[in-house]
Design an enzyme around this catalytic site. Structure first.
Site, PDB file in Angstrom:
ATOM      1  N   LYS A  78      25.857  33.079  93.960  1.00  0.00           N
ATOM      2  CA  LYS A  78      26.893  33.785  93.197  1.00  0.00           C
ATOM      3  C   LYS A  78      27.844  32.762  92.589  1.00  0.00           C
ATOM      4  O   LYS A  78      28.253  31.810  93.268  1.00  0.00           O
ATOM      5  CB  LYS A  78      27.640  34.742  94.119  1.00  0.00           C
ATOM      6  CG  LYS A  78      28.669  35.609  93.418  1.00  0.00           C
ATOM      7  CD  LYS A  78      29.334  36.567  94.406  1.00  0.00           C
ATOM      8  CE  LYS A  78      30.313  37.506  93.724  1.00  0.00           C
ATOM      9  NZ  LYS A  78      30.951  38.426  94.683  1.00  0.00           N
ATOM     10  N   SER A 153      30.440  43.230  93.406  1.00  0.00           N
ATOM     11  CA  SER A 153      30.460  42.238  92.358  1.00  0.00           C
ATOM     12  C   SER A 153      29.314  41.233  92.435  1.00  0.00           C
ATOM     13  O   SER A 153      29.078  40.522  91.456  1.00  0.00           O
ATOM     14  CB  SER A 153      31.786  41.474  92.374  1.00  0.00           C
ATOM     15  OG  SER A 153      31.907  40.751  93.579  1.00  0.00           O
ATOM     16  N   SER A 177      31.193  43.860  98.104  1.00  0.00           N
ATOM     17  CA  SER A 177      30.443  43.205  97.028  1.00  0.00           C
ATOM     18  C   SER A 177      29.109  42.585  97.403  1.00  0.00           C
ATOM     19  O   SER A 177      28.358  42.199  96.511  1.00  0.00           O
ATOM     20  CB  SER A 177      31.308  42.134  96.371  1.00  0.00           C
ATOM     21  OG  SER A 177      32.144  42.740  95.436  1.00  0.00           O
TER      22      SER A 177
END
Ligand code: GLN
Length: 486
Positions: A78, A153, A177
């Site tokens: 990420k 996210s 997330s």
């Protein structure tokens, strides 16, 4: 099955036995990315040369018999975890050209275990969102149906795992997330106990809530990644000095003697019937595996969204003050005064959701309002923590949906942030209380979109989560299903 479709634990033996080389494996995954990435759009930055170099180094170690447990395994990361020499954007224009001079501790540990970093994947800007549509570089698409969101996210992490564009990924979870995109994309995702994994080098959103964790193809892989990234770090004072168990150790133990609580407040109006059906089916499997099912109550559930959407923006407004155009990131060079430069850099660099959070957070912390908002929210946060303590006195684990609905269509809710906030209701309490929680696939909607089941445990009880999730996975036997049309 193609190399890119295999799990870490399957590949470990093949790599160690030299049946396949890390370079071959990395090439296979890079080819897979080339074949599907125009539809999935998981990557913000791809580093094929770097990945192949790391793979060649892994092969040397494997040849010498000195490779770590993740030696030669290709990962996506990420884009909120700092990677030395590799651009880290946080999905934001303000950090579009930011290249960190150091690795986050979780990345150092992955590299020490031998992992190969393929690149950085898409996310909501500064991890604020539940759809990944707040990414300044365009949203990733759900590999099961590319017209749908992959959640957020950590949407790029979940999408890249589901699409076999990596073998495993690291994401972060401040209010769901990791778990929510894992649920929407049919992969396994764990938010570890707060303090279990170092936050050093994780670009801060809400420091009392943020945790990094794995997104993987199955539960065993999730435990293997946790073995690598967990542990105390002198560079993060909130990381805990506590022995890290071998998270794979008790996976295969049955569930006899385990009590699984069903929070009655989580099965409420607004819960999609298909989600309820899939989750109840999963809970039946847990019972058949030997668990005792009991009803429990989390009476302050109704307040979770309000508390989170005060605490998280308050911390964010403070953390994001550092993007001032001076030390790093975007700078507006046309301004005449320092104040104009601050204002214009931030106006141009942040997207609308980040600005909204900064406004809410600054307001909640401002003098005269602090007691009414931030202090009150912190007090209710304590009441929520007490709810969970009481629940874990009566059971070992809590089972529930991860999200009230399956993934929705891209753009369907971009103008309705409040309804997106409300969809976080089942995940945010684990962050407010600091407990570990996992999402494991438990079924599909009629439209063919994955549905996850959430298990939560008391602090530092990840092993119990893994054990129950593994039992469920074995019984359902759906974790190896992959999107057919990709
Ligand atoms: N959806 C939540 C939010 O928008 C949680 C995000 C996260 O966990 N990073 O804040």
């Amino acid at each position: 099955m193609a190399l890119y479709g295999l799990t870490i634990h399957e590949l470990q033996a093949m790599l160690a036995g030299r049946h396949v080389s890390a370079v071959e494996l990395t090439r296979a995954v890079l080819d897979r990315i080339a074949a599907v990435e125009d539809r999935v759009r998981a990557y913000i930055t791809l580093d094929p040369e770097g990945a192949l170099q790391q793979a060649a180094a892994a092969d040397k170690k494997l040849g010498a018999g000195s490779g770590g447990p993740l030696c030669g395994i290709p990962f996506s990361i990420k884009d909120v975890l700092c990677t030395d020499g590799l651009r880290t954007t946080c999905g934001s224009r303000i950090l579009e050209n930011f290249v960190p001079p150091y690795d986050a501790t979780a990345i150092v540990k992955l590299k020490q275990a031998g992992a190969v970093l393929l690149g950085k994947v898409s996310m909501d800007e500064f991890a604020m969102g539940s759809t990944s549509e707040n990414c300044a570089f365009g949203p990733p698409h759900n590999p099961w149906n590319t017209a749908y969101i992959c959640g957020g996210s950590s949407g790029g992490s979940a999408a890249s795992v589901a699409a076999d564009e990596c073998i495993a990924s690291l994401g972060t979870d401040t209010g769901g997330s990791i778990r929510q995109p894992a649920s929407h994309c049919g992969v396994v995702g764990l938010k570890p106990t707060y303090g279990r994994v170092s936050r050093y080098g994780l670009v801060a959103f809400a420091s009392s809530l943020d945790q990094a964790g794995p997104l993987t193809k199955d539960v065993t892989d999730c435990a293997l990644v946790m073995n690598a990234i967990s542990g105390h770090d002198p560079r993060d004072s909130t990381s805990v000095e506590r022995e890290v168990p071998d998270f794979c150790r008790s996976l295969q133990d049955g569930l006899g003697g385990m009590k699984v609580g069903i929070p009655k407040e989580y099965f409420i109006e607004g819960l999609d019937p298909e989600v309820e059906k899939a989750v109840m089916g999963g809970i039946r499997h847990l019972r058949e595996a030997g668990a005792e099912i009991v009803e429990v109550s989390l009476p302050h559930t109704d307040y979770c969204v309000a508390v989170y959407y005060l605490v998280a923006p308050a911390e964010a407004s403070s953390n994001l003050a550092r993007y001032d155009g001076v030390r790093y990131g975007l700078r507006d060079t046309s301004a005449d005064t320092l104040l104009d430069m601050y204002r214009d850099s931030r106006s141009a660099g942040f997207g609308p959701e980040v600005k909204r959070r900064i406004l809410i957070g600054t307001y909640a912390l401002s003098s005269g309002y602090y007691d009414a908002y931030y202090k009150k929210a912190s007090q209710v946060r304590t009441l929520i923590t007490e709810d969970f303590k009481r629940a874990f006195a009566a059971c070992d684990l809590l089972a529930s949906p991860v999200t009230p609905t399956p993934a929705w269509k891209l753009a369907a809710k971009v103008d309705d942030p409040l309804s997106v906030y409300l969809s976080d209701i089942l995940t945010i309490s684990a962050n407010l209380t600091g407990i570990p929680a996992i999402s494991v696939p438990c079924g599909f909607s009629g439209a063919g979109l994955p549905i996850g089941l959430q298990l939560q445990a008391a602090h530092f009880n990840e092993e119990k989560l893994f054990r129950a999730a593994y039992n469920l996975e074995q019984r359902l036997d759906i974790s190896r299903l992959r999107p057919a049309n990709l």
